[in-house]
Scaffold this active site. Structure first.
Site, mmCIF file in Angstrom:
data_model
loop_
_atom_site.group_PDB
_atom_site.id
_atom_site.type_symbol
_atom_site.label_atom_id
_atom_site.label_comp_id
_atom_site.label_asym_id
_atom_site.label_seq_id
_atom_site.Cartn_x
_atom_site.Cartn_y
_atom_site.Cartn_z
ATOM 1 N N ARG A 126 0.806 -1.230 0.000
ATOM 2 C CA ARG A 126 0.000 0.000 0.000
ATOM 3 C C ARG A 126 0.836 1.275 0.000
ATOM 4 O O ARG A 126 0.358 2.351 0.367
ATOM 5 C CB ARG A 126 -0.995 0.020 1.172
ATOM 6 C CG ARG A 126 -2.053 -1.076 1.085
ATOM 7 C CD ARG A 126 -3.191 -0.816 2.070
ATOM 8 N NE ARG A 126 -4.284 -1.760 1.864
ATOM 9 C CZ ARG A 126 -4.413 -2.897 2.526
ATOM 10 N NH1 ARG A 126 -3.512 -3.243 3.440
ATOM 11 N NH2 ARG A 126 -5.428 -3.706 2.292
ATOM 12 N N LYS A 159 3.514 11.650 -11.078
ATOM 13 C CA LYS A 159 2.672 10.795 -11.913
ATOM 14 C C LYS A 159 3.407 9.481 -12.158
ATOM 15 O O LYS A 159 4.529 9.485 -12.683
ATOM 16 C CB LYS A 159 2.367 11.465 -13.257
ATOM 17 C CG LYS A 159 1.238 12.461 -13.223
ATOM 18 C CD LYS A 159 0.904 12.896 -14.648
ATOM 19 C CE LYS A 159 -0.279 13.815 -14.690
ATOM 20 N NZ LYS A 159 -0.624 14.204 -16.080
ATOM 21 N N GLU A 177 10.272 17.719 -24.611
ATOM 22 C CA GLU A 177 9.574 18.109 -23.383
ATOM 23 C C GLU A 177 10.113 19.432 -22.839
ATOM 24 O O GLU A 177 9.366 20.217 -22.243
ATOM 25 C CB GLU A 177 9.689 17.003 -22.334
ATOM 26 C CG GLU A 177 8.918 15.731 -22.659
ATOM 27 C CD GLU A 177 7.414 15.842 -22.396
ATOM 28 O OE1 GLU A 177 6.927 16.956 -22.107
ATOM 29 O OE2 GLU A 177 6.725 14.814 -22.495
ATOM 30 N N LYS A 223 7.654 23.154 -14.341
ATOM 31 C CA LYS A 223 6.809 22.020 -13.959
ATOM 32 C C LYS A 223 6.539 22.041 -12.457
ATOM 33 O O LYS A 223 5.406 21.785 -12.028
ATOM 34 C CB LYS A 223 7.450 20.698 -14.357
ATOM 35 C CG LYS A 223 6.572 19.510 -13.956
ATOM 36 C CD LYS A 223 6.859 18.254 -14.704
ATOM 37 C CE LYS A 223 5.771 17.216 -14.438
ATOM 38 N NZ LYS A 223 6.017 15.937 -15.116
ATOM 39 N N GLU A 282 -4.036 17.436 -10.961
ATOM 40 C CA GLU A 282 -4.496 17.748 -12.321
ATOM 41 C C GLU A 282 -6.001 18.001 -12.388
ATOM 42 O O GLU A 282 -6.729 17.416 -13.194
ATOM 43 C CB GLU A 282 -4.108 16.635 -13.305
ATOM 44 C CG GLU A 282 -4.106 17.097 -14.762
ATOM 45 C CD GLU A 282 -3.532 16.074 -15.706
ATOM 46 O OE1 GLU A 282 -4.230 15.720 -16.667
ATOM 47 O OE2 GLU A 282 -2.393 15.624 -15.502
ATOM 48 N N ARG A 322 -2.591 21.911 -14.274
ATOM 49 C CA ARG A 322 -1.608 20.861 -14.566
ATOM 50 C C ARG A 322 -1.868 20.234 -15.938
ATOM 51 O O ARG A 322 -0.951 19.685 -16.555
ATOM 52 C CB ARG A 322 -1.597 19.781 -13.478
ATOM 53 C CG ARG A 322 -0.511 18.745 -13.702
ATOM 54 C CD ARG A 322 -0.216 17.880 -12.506
ATOM 55 N NE ARG A 322 0.841 16.918 -12.825
ATOM 56 C CZ ARG A 322 1.477 16.165 -11.954
ATOM 57 N NH1 ARG A 322 1.185 16.237 -10.673
ATOM 58 N NH2 ARG A 322 2.426 15.339 -12.335
ATOM 59 N N ASN A 369 0.104 18.686 -20.490
ATOM 60 C CA ASN A 369 -0.246 17.695 -21.505
ATOM 61 C C ASN A 369 -0.277 18.293 -22.907
ATOM 62 O O ASN A 369 -0.716 17.630 -23.847
ATOM 63 C CB ASN A 369 -1.613 17.078 -21.192
ATOM 64 C CG ASN A 369 -1.587 16.260 -19.915
ATOM 65 O OD1 ASN A 369 -0.662 15.509 -19.673
ATOM 66 N ND2 ASN A 369 -2.601 16.434 -19.078
ATOM 67 N N HIS A 425 0.246 16.194 -25.961
ATOM 68 C CA HIS A 425 0.235 14.791 -25.545
ATOM 69 C C HIS A 425 -1.018 14.028 -25.969
ATOM 70 O O HIS A 425 -1.000 12.805 -26.018
ATOM 71 C CB HIS A 425 0.408 14.697 -24.024
ATOM 72 C CG HIS A 425 1.808 14.956 -23.565
ATOM 73 N ND1 HIS A 425 2.446 16.149 -23.788
ATOM 74 C CD2 HIS A 425 2.707 14.164 -22.918
ATOM 75 C CE1 HIS A 425 3.669 16.091 -23.275
ATOM 76 N NE2 HIS A 425 3.846 14.904 -22.752
ATOM 77 N N HIS A 453 0.149 10.540 -27.366
ATOM 78 C CA HIS A 453 -0.192 9.250 -26.776
ATOM 79 C C HIS A 453 -0.963 8.380 -27.761
ATOM 80 O O HIS A 453 -0.784 7.152 -27.796
ATOM 81 C CB HIS A 453 -1.007 9.457 -25.500
ATOM 82 C CG HIS A 453 -0.193 9.977 -24.358
ATOM 83 N ND1 HIS A 453 -0.769 10.432 -23.181
ATOM 84 C CD2 HIS A 453 1.138 10.119 -24.193
ATOM 85 C CE1 HIS A 453 0.190 10.840 -22.360
ATOM 86 N NE2 HIS A 453 1.351 10.651 -22.952
ATOM 87 N N HIS A 479 8.623 8.811 -27.220
ATOM 88 C CA HIS A 479 7.632 9.710 -26.640
ATOM 89 C C HIS A 479 7.923 11.153 -27.045
ATOM 90 O O HIS A 479 7.009 11.909 -27.408
ATOM 91 C CB HIS A 479 7.639 9.571 -25.125
ATOM 92 C CG HIS A 479 6.712 10.516 -24.430
ATOM 93 N ND1 HIS A 479 5.342 10.465 -24.563
ATOM 94 C CD2 HIS A 479 6.968 11.570 -23.591
ATOM 95 C CE1 HIS A 479 4.794 11.426 -23.839
ATOM 96 N NE2 HIS A 479 5.753 12.110 -23.251
#
Length: 360
Positions: free
Chosen positions: A121, A142, A184, A226, A236, A240, A244, A247, A251, A264
């Site tokens: 956990r 993330k 990026e 960032k 997000e 935030r 993206n 993206h 993606h 990427h």
């Protein structure tokens, strides 16, 4: 070496950046002062032959160290690898006082972070990025793995204890990997700081220029952008989503082509140009698209792949995490340094995608 502080609602943690950081034993003592019961280093088969043995020797005074090496590449950011890492951790008797060290690029950081977030956990982990691209993924918490239907669709928000960004590791990166990471960096310059983008264009004409103090200064500026955004919106729910930018298409391209077929960063570069075209149509603005595309061409970024169809890419975009009720939401640009997030109509996207794919 410079030390930055990453502040979020859930945690504050240091980011150390510079060359030969791991030679400074005082720094390691500070990071590992809690004496974990054991340390698991997760890395890939590109990094392991170069640096793993030395890292294990450096960490061994603080706790028993185990290591697991996975195949490099985006295909390893999978449920299968996630399960194997969990099994390995259990076999080595890691417990709730153990720590995971993510030693590699964005794939390793995302996978190792998700393993840490879910093992017992949640246990502590540290990001040790070894690529230029990972300057982005290592910061902000993330963590995720991919599903064949969508990238990063299985994951969590889970902050590390620290990020140790030793730029000495970047010296063995091939040009294609540096270019991927630079995408990026450029993204950060486009979404937040109108002065950063012209600074990058002025100082970096080719990938050979991205080194030394220019590289370190660029990385610090990008990381702080960032960190500022994540500090204001950790989960997000608002700005935030600006991170993206580019993206949504990126993606979709990665999933449609098959994970690992296109880097990427290359996909993000294509996605940013596309997002700017969408922005012009959706927001009725004029943006420096040709200027950016010409720069991308000089830097060696690929153009939109033709071996795909517009309709299939659109369906992939509809599975994006920001989509709501089947409606595609994109981060769009009002001007350099100023973004908004809005729904975009399918017919507009399909029209633009058909032009990119040159369908009849």
């Amino acid at each position: 070496m410079k030390e930055l502080l990453i502040r979020t609602v859930s945690k504050e943690y240091p980011l150390l950046i510079g060359s030969h950081i791991f030679e400074q034993t005082d720094m390691l003592t500070k990071i590992f002062e809690g004496k974990p019961s054991s340390i698991l280093v997760l890395t890939d088969d590109n990094i392991a032959p170069l640096y793993l043995e030395n890292l294990i020797q450096l960490l061994s005074p603080y706790a028993p160290v185990y290591s697991k090496v996975i195949p490099s590449g985006e295909a390893s950011k999978s449920i299968d690898q996630f399960y194997e890492c969990q099994t390995f951790a259990l076999e080595k008797n890691l417990d709730r006082h153990s720590m995971i060290v993510a030693f590699g690029g964005g794939v390793i950081g995302d996978l190792a972070g998700f393993v840490a977030a879910t093992f017992m956990r949640g246990i502590k982990f540290i990001q040790v990025p070894t690529t230029l691209l990972a300057h982005d993924s290592a910061v902000g918490g993330k963590v995720a793995v991919n599903h064949q239907l969508g990238k990063n669709t299985i994951g969590a928000f889970y902050q590390p204890e620290a990020v140790i960004y030793d730029l000495s590791f970047l010296k063995t990166l091939p040009t294609s990997e540096c270019r991927a990471g630079f995408a990026e960096l450029i993204k950060h310059s486009l979404i937040w700081d109108e002065n950063f983008y012209p600074w990058l264009r002025e100082n970096i004409k080719t990938m050979e220029d991205l080194k030394g103090t220019i590289l370190e200064d660029a990385l610090i500026r990008a990381i702080m952008i960032k960190a500022t955004i994540v500090g204001q919106d950790e989960l997000e729910t608002g700005i935030r989503a600006y991170l993206n930018f580019g993206h949504t298409l990126a993606h979709a391209l990665e999933a449609e082509l098959g994970y690992g077929k296109m880097s990427h960063g290359d996909a993000v570069a294509i996605g940013m140009i596309f997002a700017m075209k969408v922005s012009e149509m959706r927001l009725q603005v004029t943006l420096p698209i040709k200027e950016l595309q010409d720069w991308f061409d000089l830097l060696g970024f690929p153009r939109f792949p033709k071996a795909i169809t517009a309709t299939s890419v659109l369906q992939r975009m509809k599975k994006d995490k920001k989509a709501m009720n089947g409606n595609i939401r994109m981060s769009l640009m009002k001007e350099i340094g100023s973004l908004t997030v809005t729904d975009v109509e399918d017919h507009l996207l399909l029209n633009l995608l058909q032009k990119e794919c040159k369908e009849e």
